[in-house]
Structures are given as structure tokens and as C-alpha cells.
Write a protein that holds these residues in place. Structure first.
Motif, short mmCIF file in Angstrom:
data_model
loop_
_atom_site.label_atom_id
_atom_site.label_comp_id
_atom_site.label_asym_id
_atom_site.label_seq_id
_atom_site.Cartn_x
_atom_site.Cartn_y
_atom_site.Cartn_z
N PRO A 61 55.40 48.78 39.24
CA PRO A 61 56.18 49.03 38.14
C PRO A 61 55.54 50.42 37.58
O PRO A 61 54.37 50.90 37.80
N THR A 62 56.44 51.20 37.20
CA THR A 62 56.07 52.54 36.50
C THR A 62 56.68 52.53 35.19
O THR A 62 58.13 52.35 35.00
N ARG A 63 55.91 52.69 34.25
CA ARG A 63 56.24 52.98 32.98
C ARG A 63 57.05 54.16 32.27
O ARG A 63 56.81 55.22 33.21
N VAL A 64 57.50 54.20 31.41
CA VAL A 64 58.45 55.36 30.79
C VAL A 64 57.35 56.43 30.31
O VAL A 64 56.16 55.77 29.72
N GLY A 65 57.60 57.56 30.78
CA GLY A 65 56.68 58.83 30.55
C GLY A 65 55.86 58.97 31.63
O GLY A 65 55.19 60.13 31.68
N ASP A 66 55.61 57.80 32.54
CA ASP A 66 54.64 58.16 33.75
C ASP A 66 55.59 59.06 34.87
O ASP A 66 56.73 59.32 34.47
N THR A 67 54.70 59.87 35.65
CA THR A 67 55.49 60.83 36.67
C THR A 67 55.52 60.11 38.04
O THR A 67 54.62 59.12 38.31
N VAL A 68 56.63 60.33 38.85
CA VAL A 68 56.57 59.66 40.16
C VAL A 68 56.84 60.87 41.26
O VAL A 68 57.84 61.81 41.01
N ASP A 69 56.19 61.07 42.31
CA ASP A 69 56.18 62.03 43.30
C ASP A 69 56.86 61.37 44.41
O ASP A 69 56.49 60.45 44.81
N SER A 91 51.47 58.85 38.69
CA SER A 91 50.36 59.94 38.39
C SER A 91 49.11 59.52 38.77
O SER A 91 48.10 60.59 38.71
N ALA A 92 48.64 58.25 38.95
CA ALA A 92 47.26 58.09 39.18
C ALA A 92 47.14 58.07 41.05
O ALA A 92 46.02 57.74 41.36
N GLY A 93 48.20 58.31 41.61
CA GLY A 93 48.22 58.33 43.03
C GLY A 93 48.57 57.17 43.55
O GLY A 93 48.10 56.92 44.79
N GLN A 94 48.56 56.28 42.90
CA GLN A 94 49.00 54.92 43.41
C GLN A 94 50.12 54.97 44.09
O GLN A 94 51.36 55.36 43.60
N LEU A 95 50.61 54.07 45.36
CA LEU A 95 51.80 53.93 45.97
C LEU A 95 52.68 53.24 45.23
O LEU A 95 52.59 51.97 44.96
N VAL A 96 53.74 53.70 44.74
CA VAL A 96 54.97 52.77 43.97
C VAL A 96 55.79 52.15 44.80
O VAL A 96 56.25 51.35 44.77
N ALA A 97 56.28 52.96 45.96
CA ALA A 97 57.15 52.52 46.89
C ALA A 97 56.80 53.35 48.20
O ALA A 97 56.49 54.56 48.53
N ASP A 98 57.55 52.45 49.32
CA ASP A 98 57.50 53.35 50.50
C ASP A 98 58.55 52.52 51.40
O ASP A 98 59.17 51.63 50.91
N GLY A 99 58.95 53.30 52.62
CA GLY A 99 59.88 52.41 53.28
C GLY A 99 60.73 53.65 54.30
O GLY A 99 60.25 54.60 54.30
#
Length: 116
Positions: A61-69, A91-99
Motif C-alpha cells: 500500500p502507498t499512503r496519501v502524500g507519498d510518491t510513486v515512481d 519514496s523508500a525504494g520499495q517495490l509497490v507493484a510489478d508486472g
């Protein structure tokens, strides 16, 4: 491409859930936009590309205010089919999604003529 998660990007806002974190449909929109822009490099005049397949694992999950690259590799070209490997990181460099996303190259006028 970097996106900041806003209240309008949440599952609650788009109707895909009841929590205020980045909605999977919004994430897919950002991924598709990136692949559509990359597909432009392969098109001839009069052509466009359309999305045909989405296989995404939304991992964190990604909170409001965080960024996603958003990033995409490809396309891998197989005739008219364009295949992209995609990923999203926070923004912490964690993988949010892939595919993987697929697009097909079509003649714009012929495609639109067949829309009911």
C-alpha cells in the motif's frame, strides 16, 4: 515518471475499496500511460496503440502524500503486439507493484470506424 498520491488517487475515492491508500486502478492508469508513451517510438503515421492485457501484482500500500515512481522496459515487439515489463516503487525504494502490460498497434482510422 513520478506521481504523488493524492486523496483522489485512493481506493476510497475511486470506488475500488474503502481505505485511503493508492488504488490499484489508479496505479494501472499510471502504468498504462507510461507504456502508451513508450509505444509512440514504434508507431508509423496513422497508427496508435491500445491496451489489451494487464498483469499486475500490487504488492504494497502507498499512503496519501507519498510518491510513486513508474518505470517500464520495452517494448518487446512481436508483430503488432508490444509487451512491457513495468514496476512501481515508493519514496523508500520499495517495490509497490510489478508486472506486464501489452498493447497492440492499430490503424487509428480503421480502429475508430469499428467502434459501435
Amino acid at each position: 515518471m513520478r506521481h504523488e498520491v493524492t486523496a483522489g488517487d485512493t481506493a476510497l475515492a475511486v470506488g475500488s475499496g474503502d481505505v485511503e491508500v493508492l488504488a490499484t486502478p489508479r496505479l494501472i492508469t499510471w502504468l498504462e500511460y507510461t507504456t502508451a508513451q513508450l509505444a509512440l517510438t514504434t508507431l508509423e503515421p496513422g497508427q496508435t496503440s491500445v491496451g489489451t492485457s494487464v498483469r499486475i501484482r500490487h504488492r504494497l500500500p502507498t499512503r496519501v502524500g507519498d510518491t510513486v515512481d513508474i518505470a517500464a522496459d520495452g517494448p518487446e515487439v512481436d508483430g503488432r503486439h508490444l509487451r512491457f515489463q513495468v514496476r512501481a516503487t515508493n519514496s523508500a525504494g520499495q517495490l509497490v507493484a510489478d508486472g506486464e502490460l501489452e498493447r497492440v498497434v492499430v490503424d487509428r482510422e480503421r480502429f475508430l470506424a469499428n467502434v459501435p
